[in-house]
Structure formats: structure tokens, C-alpha cells
Write an enzyme that holds these catalytic residues in place. Sequence first.
Site, PDB file in Angstrom:
ATOM      1  CD  GLU A 167       4.843  -2.214   9.259  1.00 23.27           C
ATOM      2  OE1 GLU A 167       3.826  -1.496   9.311  1.00 23.27           O
ATOM      3  OE2 GLU A 167       5.819  -1.939   8.531  1.00 23.27           O
ATOM      4  CG  HIS A 196       5.917   3.234   9.919  1.00 25.03           C
ATOM      5  ND1 HIS A 196       6.282   2.270  10.832  1.00 25.03           N
ATOM      6  CD2 HIS A 196       5.104   2.607   9.019  1.00 25.03           C
ATOM      7  CE1 HIS A 196       5.705   1.115  10.496  1.00 25.03           C
ATOM      8  NE2 HIS A 196       4.984   1.294   9.412  1.00 25.03           N
ATOM      9  N   GLY A 242       0.831  -1.208   0.000  1.00 24.44           N
ATOM     10  CA  GLY A 242       0.000   0.000   0.000  1.00 24.44           C
ATOM     11  C   GLY A 242       0.855   1.244   0.000  1.00 24.44           C
ATOM     12  CB  ALA A 243       1.995   3.527   1.742  1.00 26.32           C
ATOM     13  CG  HIS A 245       0.499   2.387   8.563  1.00 27.02           C
ATOM     14  ND1 HIS A 245       0.031   1.344   9.334  1.00 27.02           N
ATOM     15  CD2 HIS A 245       1.710   1.977   8.084  1.00 27.02           C
ATOM     16  CE1 HIS A 245       0.920   0.352   9.322  1.00 27.02           C
ATOM     17  NE2 HIS A 245       1.940   0.712   8.568  1.00 27.02           N
ATOM     18  CD  GLU A 246       3.165   3.886   5.171  1.00 28.60           C
ATOM     19  OE1 GLU A 246       4.310   3.680   5.627  1.00 28.60           O
ATOM     20  OE2 GLU A 246       2.339   2.974   4.989  1.00 28.60           O
ATOM     21  CD  GLU A 275       7.935   2.018   7.181  1.00 31.72           C
ATOM     22  OE1 GLU A 275       8.472   1.193   7.927  1.00 31.72           O
ATOM     23  OE2 GLU A 275       7.074   1.702   6.348  1.00 31.72           O
ATOM     24  CG  ASN A 276      10.947   4.992   1.598  1.00 31.30           C
ATOM     25  OD1 ASN A 276      11.372   3.875   1.832  1.00 31.30           O
ATOM     26  ND2 ASN A 276      10.082   5.242   0.617  1.00 31.30           N
TER      27      ASN A 276
END
Length: 854
Positions: A287, A268, A228-229, A264-265, A231-232
Amino acid sequence: TSAVILHGKRLHVTRAAIEAGAGSARSEQEVEVLEHQPHEQLALLATEPLLAGHNYTVRIQYSANLSTSFHGFYRSTYRTQEEELRVLASTQFEPTAARMAFPCFDEPAFKAKFSVKIRREPNHLALSNMPLVESVNITSWLVEDHFDTSVKMSTYLVAFIVSDFKSISKITSHGVKISVYTAPEKIKQADYALDAAVKLLDFYEDYFSIPYPLPKQDLVAVPDFQSGAMENWGLTTYRESALLYDPEKSSASSRLWITMIIAHELAHQWFGNLVTMEWWNDLWLNEGFAKFMEFVSVNITHPELRVEDHFLSKCFDVMEVDALNSSHPVSTPVEDPAQILEMFDDVSYEKGACILNMLREYLTADVFKAGLVQYLQKYSYQNTKNEDLWDSMTNASISYSTTDKSELQGDSFCRRNQHSSSSSHWAKGETVDVKAMMDTWTLQKGFPLVTVTVRGKNVHLQQQHYRKGADSPSPTGYLWHIPITYITSKSDTVQRLLMTTKTDVIILPEEAEWVKFNVDLSGYYIVHYEGDGWDRLINLLKENHTMISSNDRASLINNIFQLVRIKKMSISKAFDLTLYMKRETQIMPVLQGMNELIPIHKLMERRDTDDTEKQLKEYIVNLFKDLIDKQLWSDEGSVSERRLRQSLLLFACMRRYQPCVDKAEEHFLKWQKSNGTLRLPADVKTAVYAVGAQTAEGWDFLLSKYTHPSFNVDKDKIQLALCLTRNKDKLQWLMDQGLHGDIIKTQDFPYIFVSVARNPSGYHLAWTFLTENWEKIVEKFELGSNSIAGIVTGATNLYSTRSQLAQVKEFFSSLEEKSAKLRCVQQATETIEDNIQWMDRYLEEIKTWLQNNH
């Protein structure tokens, strides 16, 4: 030592040297390079030993091709309105693919600062984790971009992208620049994500009491993206459907999904990036937390989305998998890349989030938050293990135990103001040992079944390990520390106790007509009511279902069907409970009822069960008929009402409920006549497209719109509709195209495959396709990935015959060991075994029940 061992995968090293000393004493020696492919390692062999305590600089010259999969430094493409193909390059390193882009110590505990330089053509734009410092013209057709040095971080968070994207930006109230980048023609769909990201980043800076440590945060919609994505740090990447939102065309569920993924990202950036698990066995620390923080944050930043109506159903979903013998503890030892990838599953994400929600309810929201902040501050830029978090939580609860507990009902989102909470809370003055409690949830797999027996004022409790398929659940010796909550017919004040033994007794102040445990689903356990306990609750639902909250109703629906699976309840009793649903209107119980009943119908659909399947379908449609008839074919209502509308209308149309089909056909024909220019209400589109796709002409028309850029936010809905055709050639074509990846992007193949496998006309095709294309599928999606797991379970989870079981076992045992031993393969065979037992046991009883009640 005389060897330096780094990770490297598919890199062509041309020269390597090690430099010692500095200034005039500097010496450089060229070194031999050995590659060990099975371990994805490079060894640099020095002629003289390297001494401890000395500084050395390693220089490596290497080249590599852009990866053709979705990991490493890979190629992605998109088409413009004029059908011109544009190419970009982007990265996805988590968990073990940074080594495909540069030699490195590719493990989360080796944190370092990274300085990135990228050469590109003048018409392109380069992005990395940090802001651009300067651009140098190398020639008239080549520019070198220098990015600022990063903070100390793990290799899997490094990212860079070279593209021709456009962006929009805003500054948060804390002064961080946020930008959203998309393909130029889609930039008009970036506004929602930008506003959501600004709100959410501000929320997290306040909640964690730690400033976001970078000057910027970019969100990029990458046209080809496996998950989905990602988190860099400072450069989060998303699949387009997880970021792009069109207020005119996008549905309410899409708005909820996009907001949650961004939440969510961004969570992170603290949980995972600032503080990182020491090794992948504790991936859930990343996670499970980010998943849980979606709910905490969105509940406050976007209350209108009613995120809690979505969150708790996820706990039921993961229990399905966690009840299998092939499940694993939240924290599990892993070694090789395929095992590491397997950790990115529902247990790490959803169960992680559910047990954190339970812990927060137990400690109170304020103590929980204080523990988090302490943990993040203490371990910033470091790596942690499970117990580091529990220590911080325990410390926070000690410093709070001196304050009055009754004041601590902070920002807890599950209390729907329905129940006042008992102020004594849990602890009787003693310190909470968070580690002892949480170890029982993270170090052993599965979850407890709590059996409740009421004898007058005495309520006897007993816990055991709930396991599907185990005829007599063999005692595993598992014991949990369970935060028990309950209400009774006499008092809606939530009573609490921590159950740490196999059995316990509660004494009620007075006898009650009924008791309901696990109030509002705050605990990760299911409940069985012995004696006439269930009859009393079924009666309560029949007489006055709003006496208990909609979450409590959803949990009764879920629990009774789970008890049928282990022979604690009869299927007739479970069906008796569903009768009340004719009067149910709330999203959680309605969707839960569908989640229990539709799979039973689907199992029967696969078997020639004469009229039973038809009768069951009629029963389910009839149960929700009044609610379906009340649905407006518009975009009115709250987000939860709109999400419910989308599910109900699709359900009714696919079960050929005539009033719904007629209405959808009418909408579809008008839309088709307008050549797709007519605006359809966003939440009814799924049903309209699904009905339209049933004719050959309608299907072709939908496909023509699918490939058209102006329908990009509708792609997922059109895709689902295309997969619902009964035409086998078309279904085969969809799978072929998905894997080939031109008209349909390969990133969408898993979704298409599972939709075809769920289609009664497609499940044979899907299984054959899987067996014939296994190598290709693994090459694209990587062994162990969530995509592969979804494909394997999606193809098989509705099988219920011994010959199907034999077929599945035979195919997987014919593969090389790594494939045969995948956890998803064990889950698949167990699920089929469970389905076989279920059908053998209950088919006749359902038949009789339907004849008597329908």
C-alpha cells in the site's frame, strides 16, 4: 498427516472427497468435514494418512448465500432512470474474504493458479481476472462461461462479477486491452477513466521494465463498494465516484482523485500482485508503494494535475496519528482478521508513501528506480519481506556509486527548480546501508523532532521522538537515520547530510540570517528552531515570503503548531506566524493554514467560549478575505487554483462570510428555478449547495436531486451539503437512512456520519447514534476496518471536556473485548486527552492574542 485444513467462512459443505493416484490407479475416499468457526477453518479428515510427496486432488461440494456486507461474493444494486432496481454480484476478497466464496488456503503466501467457470443467465455478463475462453449453453436460460487459467497469484486477488453492465475499450501501445464497465446508463462517464488507465498502464510497463503479464485489464464501477477501489489482477473494481467522470459536471478535485486511484490500483498490478508481501505485517510494501507510485506516475502522465500539491500534505495528516502513543510501526505483527484489517490505515498507506519519497530523494530517483526494477524482477510471482526491498535498493546504489552522482537528478518531482541541488549528494563514497536506515523508519513508530540551534557559523542538531500529549517526552531511546536537508539566507543550494546520531554539528561557510531545514518537505520529520531561529523565519515570511518555496512555507505553518502541542512554542508565536498569510496565494500553505486554524475554531465552537470563538472565526476569515474576494465563480484556472477555489468558497460560506453567502444564494435560487437544469460551475457547486441546504425548502430540493440518476457525479457534494443543515431531525434522518441503505447507500454512511459529527448541531446526535447502533455498524463494515476507525475518530476527535472523555471510555469499555481494544478507540481517547490539555493551556492566551491583534 490425515487432515487437510483450509479456510472457509459461512460455507455449507455437503460433500468432500480426496482423490489419490492417476489413471487406472485412481482412488477416491469421501472424508469427514469439521468446521472451526472462530478460526474460519474447515478440516477434511481422511481415513488413511496422506503421504508427503504424493499428489492429491480435493473435491468439495458446497453452497453459500451472497453476502449482504461489502466483502466476500456480495450483492450490489442500482436503479435505472425508470427507477427499476437491478441486481449484480461482485467480489471483494482482500484481506480475508476469499474464504467466504470458496474453500482455500486464504493467506497471501499460498499462491496458486485459478481457473474459473461461472453459470449465468443469457442477459447477464460474467467477468473474471482472465479473459473469457468460451461460453457454453447449458439450457435455453443458462450459459456457462469458461475463463482462461490465471497466472500464479494470492487468493485475495481472485475476482468475479455477474452484471448487465456495458463497456468501452482501447488497446494500449503495449497491446493490452483495457475496458471500463459501468451500469448501462453511466457508460458516457467512463471515457476519462479509460484514457487515464491507458496512459498509466503504458507508463508503468516502461517504468518497471516488466511487461504487464495479462492480456487485459478491466476497470469496473461497482455501485456498492466499501473502500475506494481494489486491485484484483486484471479486474480492478472501484466505487462509482472513484471512476466516473463527467467533463461538464465533475470538479477538478474529482479529476485528480480519479486519476490517482486508477494510478494506485494499476501500480498494484506489479507491486502487490506480481510481488506480494509474505504476510499482512508488511502490508505497507503493497500500500505504501501503490500510494507513492500514484505521485510518481501521475506527475509524468498528467502533469497538469499538479499532484505534488496534494501529496506532501498527506504526510502532515498521517503525522497527526503517528504522534499518538497508540500509533504502530509501519511493519507490525498481526494475526487475526480484525488486526489484519486494522493494518489498512494511514500509517501503512500515507506514512509508507512519505518514507519512500524520502528514500527516493536520498538515493536519487535513478538509483531508487533501479532498485525497484531489480526487486520486481527478482521476486516476480513470489512473496517478500521488508528486507528484500532494502537489499535490492542497496545493490542498486552500489552499482550506481561508480557513476558521477551529479548526473543523477532524474525524474525527481519535488525539486520545483527553485533550488539547485548540491552535487556531492549524500554519500561520502561509502556504500549506503539502506536496511539500517529504513529499519529506523519501519520498525519503530512515530517520527523525530529535530532541534536546530544556531551559534554563529555552528549549527547544532539534536533528534528526539516527537510525541503528542507527553508533557515531557520521555526518552524512548528511539534513534532515526534522518536525511537532513537545508538551505540558508546565503545559499539556496540544498545541502545534505545523513544524521545517524542523537546530536550532530554543521559548520556553515558563513553566518546566515536564517536557516530552513527539511527543504520542500522531503523528510518525514519536524523541525524546531531554538533561540531566535523561529523569530527570524517569521520575519522572513513577513518581509518576503516567496524567498522560500510554498512547500517550505506550508511546513513552517505545520511545524510551529505541532511544537505548540508539546509546549516547545507558545500559541501566540504560532499565531504571529499566521499573520503573513494575508498575502499567501498558493494552495499548499493556504490549505495548511486552514488545517491548523479551523480545528482550533471547531474545538471552541463546541465549548461556550463566549466571544473568543466569534473573534477567532473573524480572524480566520479576515486572513483569507482578500484571496476569497479574488475567486472567480467559474471553472477557470489550473487544477490547483480550482481545488483552492472549492475549499475557500466552502470555507467562506460556512463561516457566513456575507459576500460569499449572497453570491451562493443567488446561484442556488437560479439553479432551483431551472429545476436543476442550469449548469453550475463544477468547483463552486459545493459552496452553492451548502448555502442552499440551510433552508428547509432548499434542503428538500437537494435531496430530490440526490436520488436522481442524472446527478450521480454530484452525489458526494450534495451529501455534504445535506449534512450541513442545522435541523436536528434532518440530520437524524440522514444517519438512519445511511445505515438502512435504500435512499442513501450504506457505502456512504461513514462519510455522512462523520459530516454530521462535525456539525455543531449534530455531534450529540452522532455520538448517541453510534452507541445505539454499534452492533449494526460493525456487522456492515467489519471490526477493524478503516470505515469503523473513521466513524469512531470522526465522532470524538473534537471532544475536549473531561465528561466527554469519561463518556467515551465508559461506552467502549462496556463492549466485548475485541471492540474495546481497537486501535481507533485508543486513538480517540488519546486525542480527547490531548484536546483537554490544549484547551486548558491555550484558551486564555488565544483570547489575549486576538484582543491585541484583531
